[in-house]
Design a protein around this motif. Structure first.
Motif, PDB file in Angstrom:
ATOM      1  N   ALA A   1     -29.768  45.240  -2.918  1.00 17.51           N
ATOM      2  CA  ALA A   1     -28.913  44.210  -3.474  1.00 17.51           C
ATOM      3  C   ALA A   1     -27.435  44.579  -3.770  1.00 17.51           C
ATOM      4  N   THR A   2     -27.606  45.672  -4.520  1.00 19.15           N
ATOM      5  CA  THR A   2     -26.334  46.030  -5.008  1.00 19.15           C
ATOM      6  C   THR A   2     -25.292  46.384  -3.571  1.00 19.15           C
TER       7      THR A   2
ATOM      8  N   VAL B   1     -21.005  40.779   1.311  1.00 21.30           N
ATOM      9  CA  VAL B   1     -21.601  39.802   2.188  1.00 21.30           C
ATOM     10  C   VAL B   1     -21.715  38.504   1.098  1.00 21.30           C
ATOM     11  N   PRO B   2     -21.346  37.362   1.792  1.00 21.59           N
ATOM     12  CA  PRO B   2     -21.373  36.207   1.063  1.00 21.59           C
ATOM     13  C   PRO B   2     -22.658  35.908   0.093  1.00 21.59           C
TER      14      PRO B   2
ATOM     15  N   LEU C   1     -31.229  36.882   2.481  1.00 19.60           N
ATOM     16  CA  LEU C   1     -31.624  38.308   3.044  1.00 19.60           C
ATOM     17  C   LEU C   1     -32.849  38.779   1.772  1.00 19.60           C
ATOM     18  N   MET C   2     -32.303  38.554   0.707  1.00 20.27           N
ATOM     19  CA  MET C   2     -32.974  39.124  -0.409  1.00 20.27           C
ATOM     20  C   MET C   2     -34.441  38.298  -1.067  1.00 20.27           C
TER      21      MET C   2
ATOM     22  N   THR D   1     -28.132  32.514  -9.461  1.00 19.76           N
ATOM     23  CA  THR D   1     -28.303  33.269 -10.859  1.00 19.76           C
ATOM     24  C   THR D   1     -28.491  34.591 -10.412  1.00 19.76           C
ATOM     25  N   MET D   2     -29.547  34.993  -9.523  1.00 18.07           N
ATOM     26  CA  MET D   2     -29.904  36.402  -9.281  1.00 18.07           C
ATOM     27  C   MET D   2     -28.636  37.363  -8.834  1.00 18.07           C
ATOM     28  N   ALA D   3     -27.894  36.710  -7.910  1.00 21.50           N
ATOM     29  CA  ALA D   3     -26.474  37.533  -7.523  1.00 21.50           C
ATOM     30  C   ALA D   3     -25.649  37.608  -8.549  1.00 21.50           C
ATOM     31  N   LYS D   4     -25.374  36.483  -9.560  1.00 16.65           N
ATOM     32  CA  LYS D   4     -24.661  36.960 -10.735  1.00 16.65           C
ATOM     33  C   LYS D   4     -24.869  38.096 -11.600  1.00 16.65           C
ATOM     34  N   ARG D   5     -26.470  38.435 -11.432  1.00 17.45           N
ATOM     35  CA  ARG D   5     -26.747  39.505 -12.370  1.00 17.45           C
ATOM     36  C   ARG D   5     -26.365  40.887 -11.965  1.00 17.45           C
TER      37      ARG D   5
END
Length: 232
Positions: free
Chosen positions: A156-157, A164-165, A172-173, A179-183
């Protein structure tokens, strides 16, 4: 191929259950795609001896599995299609050939259930076995101890560092919420600052940058002196 499941998890960011739940019918190696449709569940057993063996259900000689091999993905977003990097396609092809050799060796003992990651008899790989293989790989590589799920965090990192937008990273994840991306954002910002410092140290000498800052400070001072007169 010992450890291949860890390579897949790291490259694609799959959860352990998603990787172990893969079947060959989920892969199209010609098109280079993989579909996530299920997750491998941890086995649960009950005594088949009526409890007379004196052991825990999982170690009973006549144990009976009472939980299905797989279940639904963690969320609706977990069911997704992913593209495969060319090197990973080659590894899957090699893995399939090795598994075919195991099938020939096992003969009538082979369980033809189509699992990508299977025991030598074709049955699905136990998550606990995968866990211990992961720990052995880390030890052999001389790396610090880490959780299996850390491979997913790494994937993810990498996606976010590559820019990646967020909607694409979510797809993909298998995330159901942004919210998960913001973490990961604070981690990405830290990495970017660190890279910027390293580039600065490579291209500019520390003494040069200090002298430049001092020169700029002197110019600012001279421009703002109230007693400065022409010709003096």
């Amino acid at each position: 191929m010992a450890g291949f499941v860890s390579v897949v998890a790291l490259a694609l960011g799959l959860r352990q259950g998603e990787a172990l739940g893969l079947k060959w019918s989920d892969l199209d190696l010609d098109q280079g795609t993989l579909r996530i449709r299920r997750g491998r569940l941890r086995p649960r057993y009950e005594h088949g001896c009526g409890g007379t063996c004196g052991r825990k259900p999982g170690y009973c000689p006549d144990r009976k599995q009472i939980r299905p091999d797989t279940g639904d993905t963690k969320s609706r977003a977990g069911k997704r299609t992913m593209g495969l990097p060319d090197p990973l396609i080659a590894l899957f092809s090699r893995h399939k050939l090795l598994q075919e050799a195991e099938r020939v060796t096992a003969r009538q003992l082979w369980h033809d259930e189509g699992w990508v990651f299977a025991k030598p008899d074709g049955r699905p790989l136990n998550p606990n076995t995968d866990y211990h293989e992961w720990k052995e790989l880390l030890a052999e590589a001389g790396l610090r101890d880490a959780r299996l799920h850390d491979a997913r965090h790494t994937a993810a990192t990498v996606l976010l560092i590559l820019g990646v937008p967020t909607p694409t990273a979510m797809a993909l994840m298998g995330w159901s919420s942004a919210t998960m991306a913001k973490r990961y954002q604070h981690l990405i910002d830290t990495i970017r600052r660190d890279v910027a410092r390293q580039v600065g140290g490579l291209l500019w000498d520390a003494d040069d940058t200090s002298a430049e800052h001092a020169a700029r400070g002197n110019e600012t001072t001279n421009e703002t002196r109230p007693d400065a007169e022409p010709g003096h």
